[in-house]
Write a protein that holds these residues in place. Structure first.
Motif, PDB file in Angstrom:
ATOM      1  N   GLU A   1      21.267 -30.536  39.404  1.00  0.00           N
ATOM      2  CA  GLU A   1      20.877 -31.337  38.252  1.00  0.00           C
ATOM      3  C   GLU A   1      21.618 -30.754  37.059  1.00  0.00           C
ATOM      4  OE1 GLU A   1      19.377 -33.972  38.802  1.00  0.00           O
ATOM      5  OE2 GLU A   1      18.290 -33.628  40.669  1.00  0.00           O
TER       6      GLU A   1
ATOM      7  N   GLU B   1      19.954 -26.935  37.312  1.00  0.00           N
ATOM      8  CA  GLU B   1      19.199 -26.637  38.529  1.00  0.00           C
ATOM      9  C   GLU B   1      20.137 -26.741  39.728  1.00  0.00           C
ATOM     10  OE1 GLU B   1      14.794 -27.657  39.540  1.00  0.00           O
ATOM     11  OE2 GLU B   1      15.998 -29.309  40.331  1.00  0.00           O
TER      12      GLU B   1
ATOM     13  N   SER C   1      19.717 -26.387  43.982  1.00  0.00           N
ATOM     14  CA  SER C   1      18.898 -26.167  45.170  1.00  0.00           C
ATOM     15  C   SER C   1      19.780 -26.249  46.402  1.00  0.00           C
ATOM     16  CB  SER C   1      17.795 -27.224  45.281  1.00  0.00           C
ATOM     17  OG  SER C   1      16.807 -27.040  44.294  1.00  0.00           O
TER      18      SER C   1
ATOM     19  N   THR D   1      15.882 -22.423  45.149  1.00  0.00           N
ATOM     20  CA  THR D   1      16.171 -23.231  43.963  1.00  0.00           C
ATOM     21  C   THR D   1      16.355 -22.306  42.776  1.00  0.00           C
ATOM     22  OG1 THR D   1      14.946 -25.175  44.743  1.00  0.00           O
ATOM     23  CG2 THR D   1      15.310 -24.988  42.380  1.00  0.00           C
TER      24      THR D   1
ATOM     25  N   ARG E   1      17.124 -22.248  38.536  1.00  0.00           N
ATOM     26  CA  ARG E   1      17.199 -22.998  37.283  1.00  0.00           C
ATOM     27  C   ARG E   1      17.898 -22.147  36.231  1.00  0.00           C
ATOM     28  NH1 ARG E   1      11.946 -26.824  35.898  1.00  0.00           N
ATOM     29  NH2 ARG E   1      12.442 -28.425  37.460  1.00  0.00           N
TER      30      ARG E   1
ATOM     31  N   HIS F   1      16.143 -36.638  35.606  1.00  0.00           N
ATOM     32  CA  HIS F   1      15.637 -35.527  36.421  1.00  0.00           C
ATOM     33  C   HIS F   1      14.340 -34.915  35.904  1.00  0.00           C
ATOM     34  CE1 HIS F   1      17.481 -33.126  33.269  1.00  0.00           C
ATOM     35  NE2 HIS F   1      18.713 -33.459  33.659  1.00  0.00           N
TER      36      HIS F   1
ATOM     37  N   ASN G   1      10.540 -37.376  46.438  1.00  0.00           N
ATOM     38  CA  ASN G   1      10.647 -37.117  45.002  1.00  0.00           C
ATOM     39  C   ASN G   1      12.107 -37.218  44.585  1.00  0.00           C
ATOM     40  OD1 ASN G   1      10.147 -36.424  42.372  1.00  0.00           O
ATOM     41  ND2 ASN G   1       9.889 -34.245  42.771  1.00  0.00           N
TER      42      ASN G   1
ATOM     43  N   HIS H   1      15.506 -37.488  42.686  1.00  0.00           N
ATOM     44  CA  HIS H   1      16.012 -36.780  41.503  1.00  0.00           C
ATOM     45  C   HIS H   1      15.351 -35.423  41.316  1.00  0.00           C
ATOM     46  CE1 HIS H   1      18.673 -39.947  40.423  1.00  0.00           C
ATOM     47  NE2 HIS H   1      17.707 -40.813  40.208  1.00  0.00           N
ATOM     48  N   SER H   2      14.655 -34.935  42.330  1.00  0.00           N
ATOM     49  CA  SER H   2      14.341 -33.513  42.413  1.00  0.00           C
ATOM     50  C   SER H   2      15.458 -32.882  43.217  1.00  0.00           C
ATOM     51  CB  SER H   2      12.998 -33.298  43.120  1.00  0.00           C
ATOM     52  OG  SER H   2      12.916 -32.000  43.665  1.00  0.00           O
TER      53      SER H   2
ATOM     54  N   GLU I   1      15.687 -30.137  44.854  1.00  0.00           N
ATOM     55  CA  GLU I   1      15.256 -29.605  46.150  1.00  0.00           C
ATOM     56  C   GLU I   1      15.077 -30.723  47.167  1.00  0.00           C
ATOM     57  OE1 GLU I   1      11.689 -26.933  48.215  1.00  0.00           O
ATOM     58  OE2 GLU I   1      11.672 -27.323  46.055  1.00  0.00           O
ATOM     59  N   ASP I   2      14.410 -31.811  46.766  1.00  0.00           N
ATOM     60  CA  ASP I   2      14.184 -32.911  47.697  1.00  0.00           C
ATOM     61  C   ASP I   2      15.497 -33.614  48.032  1.00  0.00           C
ATOM     62  OD1 ASP I   2      12.135 -34.407  49.213  1.00  0.00           O
ATOM     63  OD2 ASP I   2      12.831 -36.099  48.014  1.00  0.00           O
TER      64      ASP I   2
END
Length: 260
Positions: A15, A28, A30, A44, A46, A61, A150, A152-153, A155-156
Motif C-alpha cells: 500500500e 505498508e 505484507s 506485515t 508499516r 486503503h 478485506n 485493499h488490505s 495482508e489479505d
C-alpha cells in the motif's frame, strides 16, 4: 495445486501514498514466503512515509498518517525488507508494473542493494488477464469460489494472490496449453514485455537489443540513439523524473556503448 519451487517464493503486496513510482512512498508491505518444502511464513510492515497521505489514497486503503506516526521509516527497515527477498523469487498482483518498481525505488532511496536480475518475477495479474482479463477481486471469485475478505488490505491481498496463483495452476492443469508448475515458466508467462528495466521504459526487441519503449525514440535501439542520433539523450534522462532503477539500467548501457 501446491507450487513446484526450487527456492523460496515471496508473494507480496504494497500500500502506498499514491501511484507515482518516483515520488510516492510505501506505507505498508505484507508478504507470504513459501518454501520449497511447503512451509510458509508471513509478516506485515508499516512505515511512516514522511509525507502527507492524500485523501484519495486513504479512501482506497484506509491507512492514515495518524496510523503511521509512530512507525519507522522505510529506510530504517530497508535491510530487514531486503533480507525477506534475498535468494527468493517474487510474485504479486500487478507487481511487475507497480509493486516491484516502487520497492526498487524505495530500496535505492535507502541506499540498499536490490538487484532485479537475481529474482524471477511472477505477475499473477498478467496470467489472469491473459486468461480471463479481470482484477484480483474477480480472480478470487472466479478461481477460488469466494469473495475476498478485506479488499485493499495488503495482508489479505497478498494471501489472496497466493491462493489465486495455486488455483490458476489447478484450473488450467488440463488445458491444451496448461500452466506449468515452474517458476521460470510462470515468470516468463506473466511478463508482457521483455523489460530491461523494471518500469519497462527499455525493452528487448526481437533481436534481443535494448530499445526505447517511450518518447520520441520509441522503437529505436539504445545504442543507435546514444552513439548516432541523440548524444544528449542520456543526460536528459538522468536529469528527468525517471525511476532510479531505470537510470541505473540506462547508465550501464550508456557506459557499455561508449566503450565501443
Amino acid at each position: 495445486m501446491e507450487l513446484n519451487l526450487k527456492r523460496p517464493l515471496v508473494v507480496f503486496d504494497l500500500e502506498s501514498t499514491g501511484l507515482n513510482i518516483t515520488e510516492d512512498r510505501i506505507i505498508e508491505l505484507s508478504y507470504v514466503k513459501v518454501y520449497p518444502d511447503g512451509r510458509e511464513e508471513s509478516n506485515t510492515f508499516r512505515f511512516n512515509p514522511e509525507k502527507v497521505i492524500p485523501q484519495q489514497a486513504i479512501d482506497v486503503h484506509g491507512i492514515t498518517n495518524e496510523d503511521l506516526k509512530d512507525e519507522p521509516t522505510f529506510k530504517q527497515r530497508a535491510h530487514d525488507i531486503a533480507r525477506v527477498f534475498e535468494g527468493c523469487d517474487i510474485a504479486g498482483f500487478n507487481s511487475n508494473h507497480f509493486d516491484i518498481p516502487l520497492l526498487a525505488q524505495e530500496m535505492s532511496k535507502a541506499g540498499v542493494s536490490f538487484d532485479p536480475s537475481q529474482h524471477k518475477f511472477i505477475d499473477v495479474q498478467t496470467i489472469y488477464h491473459k486468461r480471463e482479463k479481470r482484477d484480483l477481486e474477480a480472480a478470487c471469485i472466479f478461481y477460488c469460489g469466494h469473495p475476498m475478505k478485506n479488499h485493499h488490505s495488503a495482508e489479505d491481498d497478498a494471501r489472496t494472490t497466493l491462493e489465486v496463483l495455486k488455483a490458476q495452476l489447478d484450473h488450467y492443469a488440463n488445458d491444451a496449453e496448461p500452466l506449468v508448475n515452474d517458476v521460470d515458466y510462470l515468470s516468463q508467462y506473466s511478463t508482457h514485455n521483455r523489460n530491461v528495466d523494471l518500469a519497462g521504459r527499455i525493452i528487448y526487441n526481437e533481436l534481443k537489443q535494448p530499445v526505447f519503449n517511450f518518447g520520441k525514440h520509441k522503437g529505436k535501439t539504445v545504442e543507435e540513439v546514444f552513439t548516432k542520433l541523440d548524444y544528449g539523450y542520456y543526460d536528459w534522462m538522468m536529469k528527468s523524473d525517471f525511476a532510479e532503477n531505470t537510470k541505473q539500467v540506462i547508465t550501464k548501457l550508456y557506459i557499455q556503448y561508449k566503450k565501443k
